[in-house]
Scaffold this motif. Structure first.
Motif, PDB file in Angstrom:
ATOM      1  N   THR A 154       0.884  -1.388   0.324  1.00 56.40           N
ATOM      2  CA  THR A 154       0.450  -0.448  -0.335  1.00 56.40           C
ATOM      3  C   THR A 154       0.673   1.135   0.026  1.00 56.40           C
ATOM      4  OG1 THR A 154      -0.213  -0.180   2.606  1.00 56.40           O
ATOM      5  CG2 THR A 154      -1.854  -1.115   0.880  1.00 56.40           C
ATOM      6  N   GLU A 155       1.934   0.935  -0.461  1.00 54.26           N
ATOM      7  CA  GLU A 155       2.774   1.954   0.162  1.00 54.26           C
ATOM      8  C   GLU A 155       3.515   2.681  -1.304  1.00 54.26           C
ATOM      9  OE1 GLU A 155       6.230   0.624   2.296  1.00 54.26           O
ATOM     10  OE2 GLU A 155       5.448   1.301   4.374  1.00 54.26           O
ATOM     11  N   ASN A 156       3.188   1.765  -2.477  1.00 51.14           N
ATOM     12  CA  ASN A 156       2.889   2.514  -3.320  1.00 51.14           C
ATOM     13  C   ASN A 156       1.866   3.228  -4.116  1.00 51.14           C
ATOM     14  OD1 ASN A 156       2.681   2.623  -6.553  1.00 51.14           O
ATOM     15  ND2 ASN A 156       3.265   0.190  -7.195  1.00 51.14           N
ATOM     16  N   PRO A 157       2.381   5.084  -4.637  1.00 47.71           N
ATOM     17  CA  PRO A 157       1.347   5.723  -4.543  1.00 47.71           C
ATOM     18  C   PRO A 157       0.536   5.845  -5.704  1.00 47.71           C
ATOM     19  CG  PRO A 157       3.395   6.800  -5.493  1.00 47.71           C
ATOM     20  CD  PRO A 157       3.899   5.189  -4.365  1.00 47.71           C
ATOM     21  N   VAL A 158       0.797   4.656  -6.917  1.00 48.83           N
ATOM     22  CA  VAL A 158      -0.152   4.371  -8.159  1.00 48.83           C
ATOM     23  C   VAL A 158      -1.019   2.648  -7.481  1.00 48.83           C
ATOM     24  CG1 VAL A 158      -0.238   3.779 -10.272  1.00 48.83           C
ATOM     25  CG2 VAL A 158       1.657   5.506  -9.243  1.00 48.83           C
ATOM     26  N   PRO A 159      -2.349   3.569  -7.685  1.00 52.74           N
ATOM     27  CA  PRO A 159      -3.421   2.643  -7.585  1.00 52.74           C
ATOM     28  C   PRO A 159      -3.456   1.147  -7.996  1.00 52.74           C
ATOM     29  CG  PRO A 159      -4.041   4.581  -7.353  1.00 52.74           C
ATOM     30  CD  PRO A 159      -2.838   5.286  -7.628  1.00 52.74           C
ATOM     31  N   ARG A 165      -0.844  -0.775  -7.043  1.00 50.77           N
ATOM     32  CA  ARG A 165      -0.937  -2.044  -5.886  1.00 50.77           C
ATOM     33  C   ARG A 165      -1.676  -3.151  -6.294  1.00 50.77           C
ATOM     34  NH1 ARG A 165      -2.096   4.015  -3.623  1.00 50.77           N
ATOM     35  NH2 ARG A 165      -4.540   3.494  -3.477  1.00 50.77           N
TER      36      ARG A 165
END
Length: 179
Positions: A124-129, A132
């Motif tokens: 979830t730390e990845n900013p691109v939905p 994720r």
């Protein structure tokens, strides 16, 4: 004047998005079956007892809380005070729950549950939905058969990694390369 506009905007946001937070009300698996068989597991979770997901099997639970979902994989502790707010569950694989036989076994199970939570947190730390969603799908497909993963609803993956169910559905159909 500005504060009045801000307050009106905030009220609109709440009224617009509040109904979407109850996406579990009509929870149906992709194959069309209602999640009635999971009610036994949910009853166990609400009993207050602690159980351990059998670490000798490829199984687990997706635990739906009010605004998110958690995955408890093999070796993880479930139940007790920790999951009293659980609203729905999806058993994955041939679910087997064990009772901890000692304090040490229970502590180890809590540590394993924390590791599963950390794995999801890293995703979830990845900013691109879309990325994720793709990452959680990849993780599940590495561990469970593709048919099992395909049967899980979009909302399960969406709540695991903090995206809209529509985003999860889009990625599952077309991949993470879509805009």
């Amino acid at each position: 004047m500005d504060s009045e506009k801000l307050q009106r905007y905030q009220t609109t946001m709440v009224s617009t998005y509040y109904p979407d937070t109850s996406c579990l009300d009509d929870f149906v698996m992709l194959d069309g079956t209602e999640q009635s068989h999971s009610s036994d597991v949910l009853t166990l979770l609400h009993s207050g007892e602690v159980f351990i997901v059998n670490s000798r099997r490829r199984n687990g639970l997706i635990l739906f809380k009010r605004y998110h979902a958690e995955f408890a994989g093999p070796g993880a502790a479930i139940g007790g005070d920790y999951d009293c707010d659980c609203q729905k569950v999806i058993p994955i694989g041939n679910l087997s729950l064990l009772s901890p036989e000692s304090y040490e076994e229970r502590q180890k199970a809590y540590l394993i549950r924390r590791q599963w939570i950390r794995l999801i947190k890293q995703i979830t730390e990845n900013p691109v939905p879309q990325q994720r969603v793709q990452k959680i799908l990849d993780q599940f497909e590495q561990y469970f058969p593709p048919t099992t993963v395909a049967d899980l609803p979009d909302v399960a993956f969406a709540l695991l990694v903090g995206v809209l169910p529509q985003t999860a559905g889009m990625v599952r159909r077309w991949g993470s390369e879509t805009e």
